[in-house]
Scaffold this active site. Structure first.
Site, PDB file in Angstrom:
ATOM      1  N   GLU A 222       0.844  -1.193   0.000  1.00  0.00           N
ATOM      2  CA  GLU A 222       0.000   0.000   0.000  1.00  0.00           C
ATOM      3  C   GLU A 222       0.880   1.245   0.000  1.00  0.00           C
ATOM      4  OE1 GLU A 222      -3.369   0.299   2.762  1.00  0.00           O
ATOM      5  OE2 GLU A 222      -2.843  -1.736   3.399  1.00  0.00           O
ATOM      6  N   GLY A 223       1.856   1.261   0.887  1.00  0.00           N
ATOM      7  CA  GLY A 223       2.724   2.421   1.009  1.00  0.00           C
ATOM      8  C   GLY A 223       3.524   2.688  -0.247  1.00  0.00           C
TER       9      GLY A 223
END
EC number: 3.6.1.6
Length: 428
Positions: free
Chosen positions: A172-173
């Site tokens: 996600e990051g």
């Protein structure tokens, strides 16, 4: 529902990704990220779509992206996005997976209206679950995903083999960092000044940035680092997802209810809540009874001491972020907007100390804010402690709070959609 139209050559970023040096699991992931495609000769302009579901802990969101590619020699352009969400998240249906799938179906019906019928069978649909499902037992999480897979298979869209899955938080990051920095123009040209990204979800929080100093790379845990090539440059990112440190998980931790078997009628109390408050809150399919300390202290100071126990010494603190600038979204944005620190539509720039100032104002005057969420004091205090004591940011660190960049949602979903389209060979 919102729709936007903006030509963005995001494929330039993603199609050139290749692994250089990475933690073992991520190396495999990046190796498969964007396989090369063969470009046909004399191809005509084509329009294609991608449907990406973000199944978060507090809600399920659909992103319907429209792309145009005028020729094999020209990279695809992002033409528009349709976005909508429903609450609660899938994890709230842990014991009723069929109802969870129904919430997904309601959103999927929007895509049927948005995508031309002749392109349905060529439009892939994928759901990636994040922290909310990571907190469930494997059995309950898989039951939910199986029901969603059935909904997809009954739809007219293209359903890849891995159409429903739980995504590692660090990815996600990574994808959010790439999306934000490309949309802000930080990855093009000679002078690249990238920004870090901070994402605060309901169950987890992510931090991602490009280290400028070799000391950061040497002092960071190896599984916090991942590298790839882009624009003929090598990027070595620092990225980590902290499960259990999202805003709503932090509420439970502050109350002493996280990872606890809740007894019938058990009451959890905190000095971060109004003294006379007694209420119920549902999260992750569990009902919690909570209230204020009727006989004890309330206000910012005692609340901060409670929250400090949740974050102190629990997160890695890279020194160089103290002088860096970051984009912050999700609950950072929402709580700032809720308390008029920023404009709800436009966002804004804050210093870390602005969250602390607002937390003191709310916590020391809870009656004034009684019409807002009873957790407002706790939430603002947690954000303050997370930024200062957790990550180690300075009071004057600048945060750009935003929901969108150039009218595109700041989300990992755009990067994941390009991954999907490339892997299926839908682009030229």
């Amino acid at each position: 529902m919102t729709s936007s139209r903006l030509p963005v050559l995001l494929a330039l970023v993603f199609s050139s990704l290749s692994p250089v040096l990475s933690h073992s699991n991520r190396e495999m992931w990046f190796q498969d990220l964007f396989p090369p495609n063969t470009c046909p000769i004399n191809a005509k302009t084509k329009t294609f779509y991608g449907i990406m579901f973000d199944a978060g802990s507090t809600g399920t969101r659909i992103h319907i992206y429209t792309f145009v590619q005028k020729s094999p020699e020209i990279l695809p352009e992002l033409e528009g996005e349709i976005f909508e969400s429903v609450k609660p998240g899938l994890s709230a249906y842990a014991d009723q997976p069929e109802k969870g799938a129904e919430s997904v179906k309601r959103l999927l019906d929007m895509a049927i209206d948005a995508v031309p019928p002749h392109l349905w069978k060529k439009t892939p649909v994928v759901l990636k679950a994040t922290a909310g499902l990571r907190l469930l037992s494997e059995e309950k999480a898989q039951a939910l995903l199986s029901e969603v897979k059935e909904v997809f298979e009954e739809s007219p869209f293209l359903v890849p083999e891995d159409s429903v899955s739980i995504m590692d938080g660090s990815y996600e990051g990574i994808l959010a960092w790439i999306t934000v920095n490309f949309l802000t123009g930080q990855l093009s040209g000679q002078n690249q000044h990238t920004v870090g990204t901070l994402d605060l979800g309901g169950a987890s929080t992510q931090i991602t940035f490009l280290p400028r100093f070799e000391e950061t790379l040497k002092e960071s845990p190896t599984d916090f680092l991942t590298s790839f090539e882009m624009f003929n440059s090598t990027y070595k990112l620092y990225t980590h997802s902290y499960l259990g440190f999202g805003l709503k998980a932090a509420r439970l931790a502050t109350l002493g209810a996280l990872n606890t078997e809740v007894a019938d009628r058990q009451m959890f109390r905190s000095s971060c809540l109004p003294k006379q408050l007694e209420a119920e809150w549902h999260f992750g399919g569990v009902k919690y009874r909570y209230g204020g300390n009727k006989e004890g202290e309330t206000g910012f100071k005692p609340c901060y001491l409670e929250v400090l126990k949740v974050v102190k010494g629990k997160l890695h603190q890279p020194d160089e972020i103290r002088g860096s600038s970051f984009y912050a979204f999700s609950y950072y944005y929402d709580r700032a907007a809720d308390t008029n620190l920023i404009d709800y539509e436009q966002g804004g720039v804050l210093e870390v100390r602005d969250f602390e100032r607002k937390a003191k104002e709310v916590c020391d005057n809870m009656e004034r804010f009684s019409s807002a969420s009873p957790f407002l004091c706790m939430d603002l205090t947690y954000i303050t402690a997370l930024l200062k004591e957790g990550f180690g940011f300075r009071d004057n660190t600048l945060l750009q709070l935003t929901k969108k960049v150039n009218n595109i949602e700041t989300s990992w979903t755009l990067g994941a959609t390009f991954h999907l389209l490339q892997s299926l060979g839908i682009t030229y």
